[in-house]
Design a protein around this motif. Structure first.
Motif, PDB file in Angstrom:
ATOM      1  N   GLY A   1      53.232 -64.483 -32.394  1.00 10.12           N
ATOM      2  CA  GLY A   1      51.807 -64.452 -32.667  1.00 10.12           C
ATOM      3  C   GLY A   1      51.132 -63.123 -32.394  1.00 10.12           C
ATOM      4  N   ARG A   2      51.900 -62.088 -32.215  1.00  8.32           N
ATOM      5  CA  ARG A   2      51.339 -60.772 -31.870  1.00  8.32           C
ATOM      6  C   ARG A   2      50.450 -60.244 -32.988  1.00  8.32           C
ATOM      7  NH1 ARG A   2      54.598 -56.133 -28.726  1.00  8.32           N
ATOM      8  NH2 ARG A   2      52.883 -54.651 -28.441  1.00  8.32           N
ATOM      9  N   VAL A   3      49.258 -59.778 -32.620  1.00  7.27           N
ATOM     10  CA  VAL A   3      48.371 -59.108 -33.569  1.00  7.27           C
ATOM     11  C   VAL A   3      48.848 -57.664 -33.686  1.00  7.27           C
ATOM     12  CG1 VAL A   3      46.005 -58.351 -34.019  1.00  7.27           C
ATOM     13  CG2 VAL A   3      46.427 -60.617 -33.031  1.00  7.27           C
ATOM     14  N   THR A   4      49.237 -57.269 -34.897  1.00  8.35           N
ATOM     15  CA  THR A   4      49.920 -55.988 -35.074  1.00  8.35           C
ATOM     16  C   THR A   4      49.069 -54.909 -35.727  1.00  8.35           C
ATOM     17  OG1 THR A   4      50.856 -56.727 -37.182  1.00  8.35           O
ATOM     18  CG2 THR A   4      52.189 -57.099 -35.197  1.00  8.35           C
TER      19      THR A   4
ATOM     20  N   ALA B   1      52.419 -62.816 -21.905  1.00 11.87           N
ATOM     21  CA  ALA B   1      52.306 -61.881 -23.034  1.00 11.87           C
ATOM     22  C   ALA B   1      51.303 -60.778 -22.700  1.00 11.87           C
ATOM     23  CB  ALA B   1      51.881 -62.615 -24.296  1.00 11.87           C
ATOM     24  N   GLY B   2      51.750 -59.548 -22.781  1.00 16.42           N
ATOM     25  CA  GLY B   2      50.887 -58.414 -22.490  1.00 16.42           C
ATOM     26  C   GLY B   2      50.174 -57.871 -23.699  1.00 16.42           C
ATOM     27  N   PHE B   3      50.117 -58.660 -24.755  1.00 17.37           N
ATOM     28  CA  PHE B   3      49.472 -58.228 -26.001  1.00 17.37           C
ATOM     29  C   PHE B   3      48.690 -59.391 -26.590  1.00 17.37           C
ATOM     30  CE2 PHE B   3      53.951 -59.339 -26.612  1.00 17.37           C
ATOM     31  CZ  PHE B   3      53.862 -60.424 -27.477  1.00 17.37           C
ATOM     32  N   LEU B   4      47.715 -59.065 -27.431  1.00 19.34           N
ATOM     33  CA  LEU B   4      46.859 -60.064 -28.063  1.00 19.34           C
ATOM     34  C   LEU B   4      47.666 -60.903 -29.045  1.00 19.34           C
ATOM     35  CD1 LEU B   4      44.012 -61.201 -28.576  1.00 19.34           C
ATOM     36  CD2 LEU B   4      43.687 -59.383 -30.268  1.00 19.34           C
ATOM     37  N   ARG B   5      47.506 -62.242 -28.942  1.00 16.07           N
ATOM     38  CA  ARG B   5      48.213 -63.163 -29.820  1.00 16.07           C
ATOM     39  C   ARG B   5      47.230 -64.103 -30.513  1.00 16.07           C
ATOM     40  NH1 ARG B   5      51.249 -66.941 -27.523  1.00 16.07           N
ATOM     41  NH2 ARG B   5      50.051 -66.837 -25.588  1.00 16.07           N
TER      42      ARG B   5
ATOM     43  N   GLY C   1      44.646 -53.526 -36.516  1.00 19.67           N
ATOM     44  CA  GLY C   1      43.258 -53.655 -36.115  1.00 19.67           C
ATOM     45  C   GLY C   1      42.982 -52.959 -34.790  1.00 19.67           C
ATOM     46  N   PRO C   2      41.740 -52.934 -34.348  1.00 19.77           N
ATOM     47  CA  PRO C   2      41.360 -52.171 -33.154  1.00 19.77           C
ATOM     48  C   PRO C   2      41.961 -52.691 -31.853  1.00 19.77           C
ATOM     49  CG  PRO C   2      39.428 -52.804 -34.469  1.00 19.77           C
ATOM     50  CD  PRO C   2      40.585 -53.576 -34.997  1.00 19.77           C
ATOM     51  N   PHE C   3      42.385 -53.968 -31.853  1.00 16.98           N
ATOM     52  CA  PHE C   3      42.804 -54.595 -30.601  1.00 16.98           C
ATOM     53  C   PHE C   3      44.304 -54.873 -30.581  1.00 16.98           C
ATOM     54  CE2 PHE C   3      38.460 -55.882 -31.798  1.00 16.98           C
ATOM     55  CZ  PHE C   3      37.782 -55.070 -30.887  1.00 16.98           C
ATOM     56  N   ALA C   4      45.035 -54.062 -31.296  1.00 14.14           N
ATOM     57  CA  ALA C   4      46.498 -54.159 -31.335  1.00 14.14           C
ATOM     58  C   ALA C   4      47.097 -52.939 -30.648  1.00 14.14           C
ATOM     59  CB  ALA C   4      46.987 -54.244 -32.777  1.00 14.14           C
ATOM     60  N   GLY C   5      48.315 -53.104 -30.175  1.00 10.16           N
ATOM     61  CA  GLY C   5      49.048 -51.963 -29.631  1.00 10.16           C
ATOM     62  C   GLY C   5      48.526 -51.466 -28.294  1.00 10.16           C
ATOM     63  N   SER C   6      48.751 -50.184 -28.040  1.00  9.52           N
ATOM     64  CA  SER C   6      48.482 -49.600 -26.725  1.00  9.52           C
ATOM     65  C   SER C   6      47.000 -49.502 -26.395  1.00  9.52           C
ATOM     66  CB  SER C   6      49.108 -48.200 -26.647  1.00  9.52           C
ATOM     67  OG  SER C   6      48.571 -47.359 -27.657  1.00  9.52           O
TER      68      SER C   6
END
Length: 271
Positions: free
Chosen positions: A113-116, A134-138, A118-123
């Motif tokens: 479900g990772r958002v890959t 999960a350390g990332f937005l899903r 847009g502004p709220f993805a990645g580092s």
């Protein structure tokens, strides 16, 4: 005093300013203090014990104060920013809300479900304060066949005339608060969290920036209900164990009561 708009009516500049302010308070660490506050409050609320931010009459005033504090944090970065609201009865999975220059898209099924994009993805958007591993937005829109509430569902809840009822928890029947929170009836607020899924489905749900737009709409529906039924409708008034009466303070603020949050007109209005 700001005007909170339907996100569908934001200009391109207003969207950019909101995204930039969100990124700025994330980078400064301010954003994560709100995530921690929500995790601590949700984990502390229970049907048979103390309940302040959820499963209780103070669900709505608690989140109104929470939203107001967050909006002020954004405005400390950019005074032009006001929180918009997401009307989920008219804006579903195909909405411009999920554009890569705004809230970002649905998550990738092959990546948990990772958002890959847009502004709220990645580092730029690490989840360092969270309620899962999960350390990332899903996100996973509509998982399990859940649908967003309809306009008819909203009308059903707005037609409930009594603010809340005993036993003042998730089992309360004939309760506007409980209908809006989503434990009885059409299920509004809770259902939206489950529909977005992923990060929004846990105690760390404010890690997804759409949390604020969702709760802004919940607050607007309370405001709409107050216009119909009056502002001085909060109950219980006094002497109720485990819940916040109208003149009791709401934690964690220590000096804010539900009565203080009944009228938002000196802080913001809705278009």
């Amino acid at each position: 005093m700001g005007v909170r708009k339907n996100q569908q009516n934001l200009t391109a500049t207003e969207k950019t300013n909101l995204v930039n302010a969100l990124l700025a308070i994330k980078q400064s660490g301010v954003y994560d203090t709100f995530v921690r506050q929500h995790i601590d409050r949700l984990n502390g609320d229970s049907d048979n014990g103390t309940r302040i931010g959820h499963r209780s009459p103070s669900f709505l005033p608690w989140h109104r104060k929470f939203l107001l504090d967050f909006e002020r944090a954004l405005q400390a970065v950019d005074p032009t920013v006001s929180l918009p609201y997401w009307d989920w009865t008219t804006a579903g999975a195909g909405s411009s809300l999920w554009a890569t220059d705004f809230m970002g898209p649905n998550g990738s099924p092959s990546q948990n479900g990772r958002v890959t994009s847009g502004p709220f993805a990645g580092s730029s958007w690490p989840l360092s304060v969270r309620s899962d591993s999960a350390g990332f937005l899903r996100r996973s829109f509509g998982s399990g066949g859940v649908s967003l509430p309809t306009a008819r569902d909203v009308r059903t809840v707005l037609d409930i005339r009594t603010y809340d009822t005993a036993p003042w928890n998730s089992t309360s029947a004939g309760s506007f608060r409980n209908g809006l929170e989503g434990f009885r009836g059409p299920n509004l607020h809770n259902r939206v969290h489950v529909w977005v899924n992923g990060t929004m489905a846990g105690a760390g749900s404010p890690n997804d920036p759409v949390f604020w737009l969702h709760h802004c709409h919940v607050d607007k529906l309370w405001s709409d209900w107050q216009i119909r039924n009056g502002r001085n409708t909060y109950i219980p008034v006094a002497g109720t164990a485990n819940v916040v009466d109208i003149d009791e303070v709401m934690q964690p603020w220590g000096d804010v009561t539900p009565r203080d949050m009944l009228d938002h007109s000196s802080h913001y209005t809705y278009e």
